[in-house]
Structure formats: C-alpha cells, structure tokens
Design a protein around this motif. Structure first.
Motif, mmCIF file in Angstrom:
data_model
loop_
_atom_site.group_PDB
_atom_site.id
_atom_site.type_symbol
_atom_site.label_atom_id
_atom_site.label_comp_id
_atom_site.label_asym_id
_atom_site.label_seq_id
_atom_site.Cartn_x
_atom_site.Cartn_y
_atom_site.Cartn_z
ATOM 1 N N GLY A 93 0.781 -1.174 0.257
ATOM 2 C CA GLY A 93 -0.211 0.209 -0.145
ATOM 3 C C GLY A 93 1.187 1.119 -0.115
ATOM 4 O O GLY A 93 0.536 2.111 0.497
ATOM 5 N N GLU A 118 -10.695 6.060 2.569
ATOM 6 C CA GLU A 118 -11.702 5.167 1.906
ATOM 7 C C GLU A 118 -10.953 3.805 2.843
ATOM 8 O O GLU A 118 -11.888 3.299 3.236
ATOM 9 C CB GLU A 118 -11.198 5.213 0.511
ATOM 10 C CG GLU A 118 -11.909 3.962 0.028
ATOM 11 C CD GLU A 118 -12.425 3.359 -1.235
ATOM 12 O OE1 GLU A 118 -13.044 2.640 -2.002
ATOM 13 O OE2 GLU A 118 -11.443 4.503 -1.920
ATOM 14 N N HIS A 119 -10.045 4.539 2.386
ATOM 15 C CA HIS A 119 -9.484 2.490 2.906
ATOM 16 C C HIS A 119 -8.763 2.415 4.987
ATOM 17 O O HIS A 119 -8.407 1.811 5.290
ATOM 18 C CB HIS A 119 -8.120 2.318 2.474
ATOM 19 C CG HIS A 119 -8.117 1.798 1.231
ATOM 20 N ND1 HIS A 119 -9.166 0.442 0.158
ATOM 21 C CD2 HIS A 119 -7.498 2.474 -0.530
ATOM 22 C CE1 HIS A 119 -9.406 0.776 -0.610
ATOM 23 N NE2 HIS A 119 -8.833 1.849 -1.507
ATOM 24 N N ARG A 121 -6.240 4.201 5.624
ATOM 25 C CA ARG A 121 -5.212 4.226 5.956
ATOM 26 C C ARG A 121 -4.143 5.634 6.035
ATOM 27 O O ARG A 121 -4.131 6.341 6.033
ATOM 28 C CB ARG A 121 -4.580 3.231 4.525
ATOM 29 C CG ARG A 121 -4.480 2.315 4.140
ATOM 30 C CD ARG A 121 -3.852 1.635 3.376
ATOM 31 N NE ARG A 121 -4.663 0.434 2.465
ATOM 32 C CZ ARG A 121 -3.987 -0.384 1.598
ATOM 33 N NH1 ARG A 121 -3.603 0.625 1.065
ATOM 34 N NH2 ARG A 121 -4.842 -1.640 1.124
#
Length: 251
Positions: A93, A118-119, A121
């Motif tokens: 990622g 969104e993720h 992270r």
C-alpha cells in the motif's frame, strides 16, 4: 486511543517484513517513543517526520509499527516499475509520487487523499523531500506534499521528530556504525497541526505555504525538546545557499 488497529495483528505482507526488519533495527537502536497515543489507531493520517539520515525511514517504520499502524511511505513512481520491488511496494500500500505538472499533481494528490480516507490508511511523508541541508541537522524549508494530502480531505496532519539516528548512520555516511549496539534513539509524536482554517484552499500557494510553515514549526519544536536546544531563528533554505533541492519525495 480507542479500539486498536488491526494493521499489525491481521496477517499481511508486513508480517514477514517485520519479522526480518524489526529484530535487526532493534539490535542497532534502542528506540523510545513519546506521544504514541497521538497517532490515530484507526483511520487516515499523514505523519511528517524530520529527516537527516538515510537510516531514518527504518526508525520511523519501527516506531509506527510498534504503535500499531502499518508504516506506509510515499515512494518515487519509478520504483513501482522495478521487478519485485514494485510488487512489494504495491502490495503493502505504498503511495507512488510522480514528477508531473502542477495540474496533474493536484489531481493525483486528490485521488491519493481520497484513497487514504476510503481505506483508513496512514502515510508517512518527509516534508523536506530529502535529507536536511542544515549544517546542524535542524529541519530545513519544507515542501507542500504532506499538507496537500492533509488539506484535500481533512486528514490529520501529525508532526514527528526523532534524534539519535546519526549515531547509527551519519548524514551521507556510507555504511553503519555498528558498535556499540542498541544506540539510544528518541522519537516524539506531536499533536495534529491545525490547518482547518485552510481547508478548501489546497490550490492556493499562500495557503500551502502557511500550512507548510505551521508543520515545519511543529516538527522543529519537537526536535528542540529532544535536543534540549533552540533551532536557528531562520530555517535553512538550500536555494539561498546554492544547494540543489532535488529529493525523492518532493511535491
């Protein structure tokens, strides 16, 4: 800190990497972390550390991993095309940085910021773009990459400072100073930098400059605490001293 992130407890490619890297770094450095609770355990964040040694990313990665988050960095887009290396970067990622026009760069930043949210992270961005050129290794003039990401979606912008890595690998040093083992490295994480008043102005140079100044001031203040001394009143500007400003993470 709320419920703990699953990034370090859920099986992933980070596990075998950590199994190799963490013991090696721990053999060289005795890392003490202050302010760990200020790094969010869940959701997106932009973590901005100081940078004065090629060994810095390993110290930062270890600190972030110990806190419970996956250490994801910005990396040159060209590295993603290197066999094996590119596969590892993609599957962990990491975020590619392209050397593009300002308009294309702005679109890319918006897309990257949306993906972080969104993720859920975090990403580590060196705001100086490369090793500091300051003779005493204080943070030099920052670039806008970190604040662009943070401003695009209101992501927490978190300053970090560390000191002691130079005893393991000095600036521009070839090779490591192995003895004595477990050299002390202090890491401190600060409160998020307040740039809420600049939201929606990520395309304005004045807003980016102000946000970057606030970030670099926060990093410098943390480092002053670690070093127990005051930084120069004027931040080092490589251009004013005839130095190249090219770096790996410029934006």
């Amino acid at each position: 800190m709320g419920s703990r992130s699953t990034e370090t407890t859920r099986p992933s490619l980070f596990w075998p990497l950590a199994a190799i890297v963490v013991p090696l770094i721990s053999l060289l450095a005795k890392v003490r972390i202050t302010g760990a609770e200020k790094l969010p355990q869940r959701g997106a964040f932009v973590l901005a550390p100081n940078h004065y040694s090629e060994f810095d990313p390993l110290i930062v990665a270890l600190a972030v991993w110990r806190i419970g988050r996956a250490p994801r960095f910005m990396a040159k887009e060209s590295l993603f095309r290197v066999p094996v290396v590119g596969w590892v970067l993609t599957h962990t990622g990491m975020i590619p940085v392209a050397r593009t026009s300002s308009a294309a760069s702005a679109r890319q930043t918006m897309k990257q910021s949306e993906a972080l949210v969104e993720h859920g992270r975090g990403v580590i961005v060196y705001p100086e773009g490369t090793l500091t050129r300051d003779p005493e290794m204080w943070p030099m003039r920052g670039k806008s990459g970190a604040v662009r990401l943070a401003l695009a979606d209101g992501i927490p912008l978190i300053p970090m400072a560390h000191w002691g890595t130079q005893a393991i690998m000095g600036r521009y040093q070839k090779g490591l100073s192995l003895w004595p083992l477990r050299k002390r490295v202090e890491v401190v994480i600060g409160d998020p930098v307040d740039v809420s008043d600049l939201r929606g102005r990520s395309g304005e140079p004045a807003a980016l400059n102000e946000a970057t100044k606030r970030l670099m001031d926060a990093i410098t203040a943390l480092l002053e605490g670690l070093r127990d001394e005051k930084a120069p009143a004027e931040r080092w500007n490589p251009s004013a001293h005839g130095q190249k400003e090219t770096g790996r993470l410029d934006s």
